[in-house]
Design an enzyme around this catalytic site. Structure first.
Site, PDB file in Angstrom:
ATOM      1  N   LYS A 111       1.849   2.285  17.145  1.00 40.48           N
ATOM      2  CA  LYS A 111       1.055   3.395  16.609  1.00 40.48           C
ATOM      3  C   LYS A 111       1.234   4.666  17.436  1.00 40.48           C
ATOM      4  O   LYS A 111       1.197   5.763  16.898  1.00 40.48           O
ATOM      5  CB  LYS A 111      -0.424   3.016  16.531  1.00 40.48           C
ATOM      6  CG  LYS A 111      -0.714   2.017  15.433  1.00 40.48           C
ATOM      7  CD  LYS A 111      -2.197   1.932  15.120  1.00 40.48           C
ATOM      8  CE  LYS A 111      -2.424   1.056  13.887  1.00 40.48           C
ATOM      9  NZ  LYS A 111      -3.847   0.828  13.613  1.00 40.48           N
ATOM     10  N   LYS A 196       5.828  -5.192   3.156  1.00 40.48           N
ATOM     11  CA  LYS A 196       4.467  -5.624   2.846  1.00 40.48           C
ATOM     12  C   LYS A 196       3.812  -4.689   1.833  1.00 40.48           C
ATOM     13  O   LYS A 196       4.062  -3.488   1.863  1.00 40.48           O
ATOM     14  CB  LYS A 196       3.637  -5.580   4.146  1.00 40.48           C
ATOM     15  CG  LYS A 196       2.963  -6.896   4.484  1.00 40.48           C
ATOM     16  CD  LYS A 196       2.332  -6.832   5.847  1.00 40.48           C
ATOM     17  CE  LYS A 196       0.830  -6.726   5.729  1.00 40.48           C
ATOM     18  NZ  LYS A 196       0.153  -6.938   7.014  1.00 40.48           N
ATOM     19  N   LYS A 199      -1.342   0.081   1.547  1.00 36.56           N
ATOM     20  CA  LYS A 199      -2.081   1.231   1.016  1.00 36.56           C
ATOM     21  C   LYS A 199      -1.357   2.526   1.260  1.00 36.56           C
ATOM     22  O   LYS A 199      -1.580   3.509   0.581  1.00 36.56           O
ATOM     23  CB  LYS A 199      -3.437   1.322   1.717  1.00 36.56           C
ATOM     24  CG  LYS A 199      -4.511   0.577   0.997  1.00 36.56           C
ATOM     25  CD  LYS A 199      -5.757   0.539   1.840  1.00 36.56           C
ATOM     26  CE  LYS A 199      -6.265  -0.865   1.819  1.00 36.56           C
ATOM     27  NZ  LYS A 199      -7.287  -1.195   2.722  1.00 36.56           N
TER      28      LYS A 199
END
Ligand code: TRP
Length: 334
Positions: A111, A196, A199
């Site tokens: 991240k 995957k 969203k």
């Protein structure tokens, strides 16, 4: 009876992947365990956010959990920020965890990327708060996706160091065990079977949300990427066919069976037929969830009331545990 704890980030309406991969398992675990579930709004501010969006998504996630079967009569469900025990123990754990341990967290590295100088300090210490979420209840089973395994292992490192440093007698914190959700639950993008379902995928066609209506479910499934071959009659035949494998896996997960069983019915059939059956199944399974979520969201005060009650129950368990942990550290608590 074991105590289960898990947290979910308020990232908006769950996708089919979130539902099959996490949320649905949470409601299954209610049989035979004492379950404590929390919408982790405090974790959700580590990367920058819009306050209004956070508030809306936090409530939406609560509604989604209630609509997918978390029963507030049987389980404790609350907003993380409503129970101060988490940050209190989180602080202690930030001082137990070593800088080096946190530096090795792959999620932090992913991240933060090249931007380490500029990410929030909270992004770095996040796993200590996650350990506190779990251990404030002395929970021993933690259902998580594979990406959280390292954080659960860190939780055990923190528990062990705390026990070693501050407990002469018996260990104070138990060791926790990740309940890693099986591969059947891994739902992939409808546009690319190697990614995957997410969203954040730029294509809305790549994901199904649990609130999608019948028409959009049917359209997304109809447009889902496939290959020209008919379905195989054995799971082996799905190797090297990620899109086919994904669509079969979704059917199997929704019906609580496995790919072999699904292929007994659909082996040899083309995708036209199969997609029709899959879309009908999705509509039948998700329709009632979407309707219940809409019903709940029409009355936000009732949702918040349910979670407030959960927070009271959560505090009753975690307050004494965290107070005792603080006392062991040497805080007078006077
Ligand atoms: N870190 C988890 C995630 O991003 C969410 C989470 C926060 C969690 N606290 C937790 C999961 C405690 C399990 C237990 O998915």
């Amino acid at each position: 009876m074991q105590r289960v704890f898990s947290g979910i980030q308020p990232t908006g309406v769950p996708t089919l992947g979130n539902y099959l991969g996490a949320v649905r398992n949470w409601s299954k675990l209610q049989d035979g365990n004492e379950c404590i579930y929390c919408v982790v709004d405090q974790h959700a501010i580590t990367m920058g956010h819009d306050p209004k969006v956070l508030a809306r998504r936090t409530r939406e996630m609560a509604a989604a959990l209630l609509a997918t079967g978390i029963d507030p009569q049987r389980s404790i469900l609350f907003y993380q920020s409503a129970v101060p025990a988490h940050v209190r123990l989180g602080w202690v754990f930030e001082c137990v965890a070593r800088f080096g341990w946190l530096s090795r967290m792959t999620q932090f590295k992913d991240k933060a990327g090249k931007n380490r100088e500029n990410v929030s300090a909270g992004l770095f210490t996040y796993p200590a708060l996650m350990a506190a979420d779990i251990l404030a209840y002395k929970a021993t089973r933690v259902p998580v996706g594979d990406d959280q395994r390292q954080h659960v292992e860190l939780t055990n490192d923190i528990a062990q160091k705390f026990n070693h440093d501050f407990c002469d007698d018996e260990p104070f914190f138990p060791l926790v065990e990740p309940v890693i959700l099986g591969p059947a639950a891994r739902v992939m993008s409808l546009r690319d079977g190697s990614k995957k379902m997410s969203k954040s995928d730029p294509s809305e066609q790549a994901r199904i949300l649990i609130t999608d209506d019948a028409d959009s479910i049917s359209l997304k499934i109809r447009r889902a990427k496939t290959d020209p071959e008919p379905l195989p009659s054995e799971p082996d035949g799905l190797e090297g066919r990620p899109e086919a494998k994904n669509l079969v896996g979704i059917y199997a997960a929704l019906t609580d069976t496995d790919s072999a069983t699904v292929l007994q019915t659909f082996g040899g059939r083309g995708f036209g037929d199969y997609k029709k059956a899959l879309a009908d199944l999705l509509v039948a399974k998700l329709g009632p969830i979407a309707a219940e979520m809409q019903r709940l969201l029409a009355d936000p005060a009732t949702i918040d009331g349910i979670l407030r009650h959960g927070a009271t129950q959560a505090a009753a368990i975690s307050e004494p545990i965290v107070t005792e942990a603080e006392r062991r550290v040497g805080f007078l608590k006077a």
